[in-house]
Enzyme design. Structure first.
Site, PDB file in Angstrom:
ATOM      1  CB  CYS A  41      -0.578   0.162   1.465  1.00  0.00           C
ATOM      2  SG  CYS A  41      -1.848   1.450   1.383  1.00  0.00           S
ATOM      3  CB  SER A  43       0.318   3.450   4.296  1.00  0.00           C
ATOM      4  OG  SER A  43      -0.657   3.905   3.757  1.00  0.00           O
ATOM      5  CG  HIS A  47       7.411   4.492   7.425  1.00  0.00           C
ATOM      6  ND1 HIS A  47       6.594   4.930   8.753  1.00  0.00           N
ATOM      7  CD2 HIS A  47       8.405   3.017   8.055  1.00  0.00           C
ATOM      8  CE1 HIS A  47       7.682   4.563   9.578  1.00  0.00           C
ATOM      9  NE2 HIS A  47       8.465   3.763   9.531  1.00  0.00           N
ATOM     10  CG  HIS A  63      -0.871  -1.107   6.410  1.00  0.00           C
ATOM     11  ND1 HIS A  63      -0.175  -0.928   6.114  1.00  0.00           N
ATOM     12  CD2 HIS A  63      -1.364  -0.181   6.025  1.00  0.00           C
ATOM     13  CE1 HIS A  63      -0.433  -0.030   4.968  1.00  0.00           C
ATOM     14  NE2 HIS A  63      -1.470   0.558   3.893  1.00  0.00           N
ATOM     15  CB  CYS A 170      -4.737  -0.406   3.808  1.00  0.00           C
ATOM     16  SG  CYS A 170      -4.570   1.481   3.911  1.00  0.00           S
TER      17      CYS A 170
END
Length: 372
Positions: A41, A43, A47, A63, A170
């Site tokens: 993803c 996200s 990070h 995740h 997600c």
């Protein structure tokens, strides 16, 4: 303790490394899960490649996954070994004032269980080479095994194919729910979706499911147009094809602006464009894309005239309940997932999958982590 393989991000902006890690047994209220499939993803990339918070490393990213319960800790009655489950980065304890309220999908324990600034769980059951390794968002699905508190796991229909429903951890829920739950798109309305990654395409699908009559899909990549139309878009607009600001283009197409706009990029300039693209008198604009790196400023008149500006976390779904329902909807062919999967890979190809996502060459790359 289980020794298994995981993709460890030792430091920001560097390739992740397949390592042997130790995964501790589940403690009280925890579940140890064998991850079968996971996807990358944005996200995860945020990070690793953008925020790059030094205290958030080393970590095991991931995740958006699905797996099978291997063992449970004391006090766990909801799960048993063999259950098919999806880990959740947003928990649902079902006991706090937020969980009991229909007004939010937040959970008070989510704010203490995960340190948002470093995108990692306060607790970790991972070690590697003698070092404690963070669990990204309290989940870490780029590992053959992970340990998660039971309030951040949902049991799903045993008929569900894990290499498809992993996407519901997600991106798909985030976009679809932003349209259906947060914006509350109405039948016969006009919508604009900014950004056509998995989240944006899922938002298009949500607008369609809610009965929107016109759905304008917006992206600077023309290759996204066809997929958007398969999922329900009626129009495709590439901002690069126009000399004037995109909100003026949208206003010209819709006699003043759309009823609902959704920003699915995580870019503050696009958030403002999405707001300005909504009808001045009654438009609803939803921020869906994640960023915590920049501020945004607007002229008060943008809201005083009658617009509503909202944010959406995980599509407004109460996670344990919502994800299980979305799995059911997929099995009943009410929600599409297969169309989002552009690549099937293995955990060994994790860096290739990250590069595909980084260069906008995939919508979702699903990796097989362990055999079922």
């Amino acid at each position: 303790v289980i020794k298994c393989r995981a993709a460890v991000a030792w430091e920001p902006d560097q390739p992740v490394v397949i390592e042997e890690i130790e995964v501790a047994p589940p403690q009280a209220s925890e579940v140890r899960i064998k991850i079968v499939a996971t996807s990358v993803c944005h996200s995860d990339l945020y990070h690793l490649l953008q925020s790059m918070h030094k205290d958030g490393f080393p970590t095991v990213l991931g995740h958006e996954g699905a797996g099978i319960v291997e063992s449970v800790g004391s006090g766990v009655t909801e799960f048993q070994p063999g259950d098919k489950v999806i880990p959740l980065f947003l928990c649902q304890c079902k006991e706090c004032r937020f969980c009991k309220s229909p007004r939010t999908n937040q959970c008070e324990r989510a704010w203490t269980r995960v340190r948002q600034e470093i995108m990692a769980g306060v607790e970790s059951r991972f070690t590697c080479k003698g070092k404690r390794v963070h669990q990204f968002m309290g989940t870490s699905t780029f590992s053959e095994y992970t340990v998660i508190n039971q309030i951040a796991v949902t049991k799903i229909d045993p008929a569900a194919p894990l290499d498809k429903v992993c996407l519901l951890g997600c991106g798909i829920c985030t976009g679809y729910g932003a349209a259906v739950n947060t914006a509350k798109v109405e039948p016969g309305s006009t919508c604009a979706v900014f950004g056509l990654g998995a989240v944006g395409l899922a938002a298009v699908m949500g607008c369609k499911a809610a009965g929107a009559k016109r759905i304008i899909a917006i992206d600077i990549n023309p290759d996204k147009a066809e997929k958007a139309k398969v999922l329900g878009a009626t129009d495709f607009v590439n901002p690069k094809d126009h000399s004037k600001p995109i909100h003026e283009v949208i206003a010209g197409m819709t006699n003043g602006g759309v009823d609902f706009s959704l920003e699915c990029v995580g870019n503050v300039e696009v958030m403002l464009s999405a707001l300005e693209s909504s009808m001045e008198a009654w438009g609803v604009s939803v921020i869906v894309g994640w960023t915590d790196m920049y501020d945004i400023s607007i002229r008060p008149r943008h809201l005083i005239c009658g617009r509503t500006w909202k944010g959406s976390m995980f599509g407004g779904f109460k996670s344990k309940d919502g994800v299980a329902e979305m799995v059911k909807a997929y099995l009943e062919k009410k929600v599409r997932l297969d169309e989002f999967i552009t690549h099937n890979m293995t955990l060994d190809q994790i860096n290739d999958a990250i590069e595909l996502m980084k260069n906008c060459k995939c919508i979702r790359a699903v990796m097989t982590v362990s055999p079922q």
